[in-house]
Design a protein around this motif. Structure first.
Motif, mmCIF file in Angstrom:
data_model
loop_
_atom_site.group_PDB
_atom_site.id
_atom_site.type_symbol
_atom_site.label_atom_id
_atom_site.label_comp_id
_atom_site.label_asym_id
_atom_site.label_seq_id
_atom_site.Cartn_x
_atom_site.Cartn_y
_atom_site.Cartn_z
ATOM 1 N N ALA A 141 0.932 -1.200 0.078
ATOM 2 C CA ALA A 141 0.081 -0.127 0.051
ATOM 3 C C ALA A 141 0.867 1.403 -0.080
ATOM 4 O O ALA A 141 0.507 2.077 -0.699
ATOM 5 C CB ALA A 141 -0.922 -0.173 1.298
ATOM 6 N N GLU A 157 -6.973 -3.170 -5.063
ATOM 7 C CA GLU A 157 -6.664 -2.540 -6.525
ATOM 8 C C GLU A 157 -6.029 -3.500 -7.416
ATOM 9 O O GLU A 157 -6.066 -3.768 -8.537
ATOM 10 C CB GLU A 157 -6.052 -1.289 -6.541
ATOM 11 C CG GLU A 157 -7.126 0.066 -5.821
ATOM 12 C CD GLU A 157 -6.630 1.324 -5.972
ATOM 13 O OE1 GLU A 157 -5.866 1.761 -6.983
ATOM 14 O OE2 GLU A 157 -6.776 2.015 -4.853
ATOM 15 N N TYR A 158 -4.784 -4.173 -6.696
ATOM 16 C CA TYR A 158 -3.885 -5.230 -7.239
ATOM 17 C C TYR A 158 -4.858 -6.327 -7.672
ATOM 18 O O TYR A 158 -4.884 -7.075 -8.650
ATOM 19 C CB TYR A 158 -2.662 -5.617 -6.755
ATOM 20 C CG TYR A 158 -1.673 -4.506 -7.041
ATOM 21 C CD1 TYR A 158 -1.110 -4.228 -8.251
ATOM 22 C CD2 TYR A 158 -1.108 -3.566 -5.942
ATOM 23 C CE1 TYR A 158 -0.005 -3.279 -8.608
ATOM 24 C CE2 TYR A 158 -0.104 -2.874 -6.013
ATOM 25 C CZ TYR A 158 0.441 -2.859 -7.328
ATOM 26 O OH TYR A 158 1.297 -1.902 -7.668
ATOM 27 N N ARG A 201 1.754 2.799 -3.450
ATOM 28 C CA ARG A 201 0.903 3.733 -3.266
ATOM 29 C C ARG A 201 -0.461 3.705 -3.852
ATOM 30 O O ARG A 201 -1.015 4.408 -4.344
ATOM 31 C CB ARG A 201 1.494 5.227 -4.092
ATOM 32 C CG ARG A 201 2.621 5.753 -3.254
ATOM 33 C CD ARG A 201 3.629 6.443 -4.000
ATOM 34 N NE ARG A 201 4.659 6.979 -3.313
ATOM 35 C CZ ARG A 201 5.341 6.716 -2.100
ATOM 36 N NH1 ARG A 201 5.172 5.384 -2.012
ATOM 37 N NH2 ARG A 201 6.656 7.267 -1.700
ATOM 38 N N LYS A 202 -0.927 2.342 -3.507
ATOM 39 C CA LYS A 202 -2.390 2.153 -3.770
ATOM 40 C C LYS A 202 -2.827 0.910 -2.936
ATOM 41 O O LYS A 202 -1.842 0.128 -2.476
ATOM 42 C CB LYS A 202 -2.460 1.386 -5.322
ATOM 43 C CG LYS A 202 -1.782 0.300 -5.855
ATOM 44 C CD LYS A 202 -2.044 -0.085 -7.100
ATOM 45 C CE LYS A 202 -1.876 1.133 -8.158
ATOM 46 N NZ LYS A 202 -2.273 0.544 -9.523
#
Length: 141
Positions: A65, A74-75, A69-70
């Motif tokens: 995360a 989302e992955y 930076r996500k």
């Protein structure tokens, strides 16, 4: 010269507190990892009953995360056969997580760290990570 915003240890404890409270509310003991903007561990808590395997999993979720930076979920959405991102979880020595429960900590539009939880279902891990963030942002106001 770069100026880098980074979570302090005190900030990390605030995030852990919020996540722990939600974990207690839902009755699932969690492993909670907090990392800085580079994905390096700042603080960790294994609640009584938190799974041994979840120690590493929570740290990898927080690492993903912050460093990528996500959010880890989302992955998960793109890590499917046939997609160009399939296999992303094998990168960085296998540290990138595509399991829900890792969220970046964003302050003033910048990622300053990450929170990762593990021991429940991915939905429970996400719920507790979100609670940690909500508590942190509430204290910052």
């Amino acid at each position: 010269m770069l100026n880098i915003k980074r979570l302090s240890h005190a900030d990390a404890l605030i995030l852990i507190h919020g996540a722990r409270e939600k974990a207690n509310d839902i009755g699932v003991p969690m492993c909670i990892s907090i990392v800085d903007e580079s994905g390096n561990l700042v603080a960790f808590e294994r609640m009584d009953g938190g799974k041994v395997t979840s120690i590493t999993i929570s740290a990898d979720k927080a690492y993903t995360a912050a460093a990528a930076r996500k959010a880890t979920h989302e992955y998960n959405a793109v890590n499917v056969p046939g997609n160009l991102a399939f296999g992303i979880h094998t990168e960085v020595g296998g540290r990138l997580s595509s399991v829900g429960g890792g969220l970046p900590v964003i302050v003033d539009g910048e990622v300053v760290g990450g929170i990762g939880l593990s021991s429940g279902t991915p939905a429970q891990d996400m719920e507790c990570a979100e609670a940690g963030l909500a508590h942190f942002y509430g204290v910052m106001e």
